[in-house]
Design a protein around this motif. Structure first.
Motif, PDB file in Angstrom:
ATOM      1  N   ILE A   8      88.402 -48.246 -16.737  1.00  0.00           N
ATOM      2  CA  ILE A   8      88.143 -47.634 -18.042  1.00  0.00           C
ATOM      3  C   ILE A   8      86.823 -46.873 -17.994  1.00  0.00           C
ATOM      4  CG2 ILE A   8      87.631 -48.115 -20.447  1.00  0.00           C
ATOM      5  CD1 ILE A   8      89.604 -50.432 -20.284  1.00  0.00           C
ATOM      6  N   THR A   9      85.833 -47.433 -17.405  1.00  0.00           N
ATOM      7  CA  THR A   9      84.540 -46.774 -17.294  1.00  0.00           C
ATOM      8  C   THR A   9      84.653 -45.509 -16.469  1.00  0.00           C
ATOM      9  OG1 THR A   9      83.506 -48.935 -17.408  1.00  0.00           O
ATOM     10  CG2 THR A   9      82.133 -47.134 -16.703  1.00  0.00           C
ATOM     11  N   ALA A  10      85.380 -45.552 -15.397  1.00  0.00           N
ATOM     12  CA  ALA A  10      85.566 -44.367 -14.550  1.00  0.00           C
ATOM     13  C   ALA A  10      86.336 -43.299 -15.298  1.00  0.00           C
ATOM     14  CB  ALA A  10      86.268 -44.745 -13.267  1.00  0.00           C
ATOM     15  N   ALA A  11      87.337 -43.684 -16.097  1.00  0.00           N
ATOM     16  CA  ALA A  11      88.118 -42.708 -16.864  1.00  0.00           C
ATOM     17  C   ALA A  11      87.261 -42.078 -17.957  1.00  0.00           C
ATOM     18  CB  ALA A  11      89.339 -43.386 -17.467  1.00  0.00           C
ATOM     19  N   SER A  12      86.420 -42.865 -18.611  1.00  0.00           N
ATOM     20  CA  SER A  12      85.575 -42.313 -19.678  1.00  0.00           C
ATOM     21  C   SER A  12      84.523 -41.368 -19.101  1.00  0.00           C
ATOM     22  CB  SER A  12      84.919 -43.427 -20.486  1.00  0.00           C
ATOM     23  OG  SER A  12      84.042 -44.166 -19.664  1.00  0.00           O
ATOM     24  N   ILE A  13      84.036 -41.663 -17.898  1.00  0.00           N
ATOM     25  CA  ILE A  13      83.075 -40.757 -17.255  1.00  0.00           C
ATOM     26  C   ILE A  13      83.753 -39.435 -16.935  1.00  0.00           C
ATOM     27  CG2 ILE A  13      81.711 -40.400 -15.166  1.00  0.00           C
ATOM     28  CD1 ILE A  13      81.058 -43.387 -15.248  1.00  0.00           C
ATOM     29  N   THR A  14      84.979 -39.471 -16.487  1.00  0.00           N
ATOM     30  CA  THR A  14      85.706 -38.246 -16.168  1.00  0.00           C
ATOM     31  C   THR A  14      85.935 -37.418 -17.431  1.00  0.00           C
ATOM     32  OG1 THR A  14      86.841 -39.470 -14.421  1.00  0.00           O
ATOM     33  CG2 THR A  14      87.758 -37.347 -15.027  1.00  0.00           C
ATOM     34  N   ASN A  15      86.307 -38.046 -18.542  1.00  0.00           N
ATOM     35  CA  ASN A  15      86.510 -37.326 -19.805  1.00  0.00           C
ATOM     36  C   ASN A  15      85.194 -36.756 -20.333  1.00  0.00           C
ATOM     37  OD1 ASN A  15      89.242 -37.746 -19.904  1.00  0.00           O
ATOM     38  ND2 ASN A  15      89.077 -39.630 -21.111  1.00  0.00           N
ATOM     39  N   LYS A  16      84.107 -37.495 -20.162  1.00  0.00           N
ATOM     40  CA  LYS A  16      82.800 -37.027 -20.626  1.00  0.00           C
ATOM     41  C   LYS A  16      82.375 -35.783 -19.872  1.00  0.00           C
ATOM     42  CE  LYS A  16      79.778 -40.302 -22.358  1.00  0.00           C
ATOM     43  NZ  LYS A  16      78.762 -41.324 -22.227  1.00  0.00           N
ATOM     44  N   SER A  17      82.604 -35.740 -18.595  1.00  0.00           N
ATOM     45  CA  SER A  17      82.200 -34.582 -17.812  1.00  0.00           C
ATOM     46  C   SER A  17      83.052 -33.362 -18.156  1.00  0.00           C
ATOM     47  CB  SER A  17      82.288 -34.882 -16.322  1.00  0.00           C
ATOM     48  OG  SER A  17      83.638 -35.120 -15.951  1.00  0.00           O
ATOM     49  N   LYS A  18      84.275 -33.565 -18.602  1.00  0.00           N
ATOM     50  CA  LYS A  18      85.122 -32.445 -18.997  1.00  0.00           C
ATOM     51  C   LYS A  18      84.686 -31.847 -20.333  1.00  0.00           C
ATOM     52  CE  LYS A  18      89.355 -33.928 -16.697  1.00  0.00           C
ATOM     53  NZ  LYS A  18      90.726 -34.388 -16.913  1.00  0.00           N
ATOM     54  N   GLN A  19      84.019 -32.625 -21.189  1.00  0.00           N
ATOM     55  CA  GLN A  19      83.673 -32.165 -22.522  1.00  0.00           C
ATOM     56  C   GLN A  19      82.198 -31.798 -22.677  1.00  0.00           C
ATOM     57  OE1 GLN A  19      85.074 -34.562 -25.670  1.00  0.00           O
ATOM     58  NE2 GLN A  19      87.128 -34.768 -24.858  1.00  0.00           N
ATOM     59  N   GLN A  20      81.460 -31.689 -21.616  1.00  0.00           N
ATOM     60  CA  GLN A  20      80.042 -31.380 -21.736  1.00  0.00           C
ATOM     61  C   GLN A  20      79.801 -29.989 -22.322  1.00  0.00           C
ATOM     62  OE1 GLN A  20      78.363 -32.038 -17.873  1.00  0.00           O
ATOM     63  NE2 GLN A  20      77.574 -34.048 -18.436  1.00  0.00           N
ATOM     64  N   GLY A  21      80.592 -29.011 -22.048  1.00  0.00           N
ATOM     65  CA  GLY A  21      80.388 -27.651 -22.534  1.00  0.00           C
ATOM     66  C   GLY A  21      80.800 -27.449 -23.981  1.00  0.00           C
TER      67      GLY A  21
END
Length: 160
Positions: A8-21
């Protein structure tokens, strides 16, 4: 159970990096409206301050003028030219002598007096100008909108 939390932590990190812009894009879209709101509030506050200053100076000048007015033989009110000048200075500078203007671009031509029986009326028409822009641009959709307008203050008192 520990492995599920890591996934779950790895998935949330991936989603966070996609939404930085997206935050920068949202800020860019909202910023003009926020600036418009801030500048409009500042202009409205400045308008109210200048209108209050104008009303106070006209009221004070009217009180001074009615105290200095003299009743003539036929119950006519007579006011000397020196008193008129002092009243105009009270309206423009807040005191009898020339000093800093209370309101920018307030001229002697903007001040008018009228006497009707025992009553003296002072009327001041002040052309208010916004700081940021004199016109609101419509971007070619029509004529530009003029944002300046007159502030009118009238005060009537009975001569003593």
């Amino acid at each position: 159970m520990i492995t599920i939390k890591n996934k779950i932590t790895a998935a949330s990190i991936t989603n966070k990096s996609k939404q930085q812009g997206f935050a920068a894009i949202e800020f860019t879209l909202v910023l003009p409206f926020l600036l418009l709101l801030i500048f409009a509030s500042a202009e409205f506050g400045r308008l109210m301050l200048q209108y209050n200053t104008l009303n106070k100076s006209v009221r004070d000048a009217s009180r001074y003028l009615t105290a200095k007015a003299k009743t003539g033989t036929n119950d006519e009110i007579s006011i000397s030219g020196v008193t008129w000048d002092e009243v105009k200075n009270l309206i423009r500078y807040g005191q009898h002598a020339n000093a800093n203007l209370l309101l920018p671009n307030l001229n002697d031509d903007d001040i008018s007096f009228s006497i009707s029986g025992d009553f003296i009326t002072i009327t001041v028409t002040y052309d208010w100008q916004p700081i940021f822009s004199d016109t609101f641009f419509t971007f070619g959709l029509g004529d530009d909108i003029d944002l300046s307008f007159p502030l009118i203050s009238t005060y009537t008192m009975r001569a003593l």
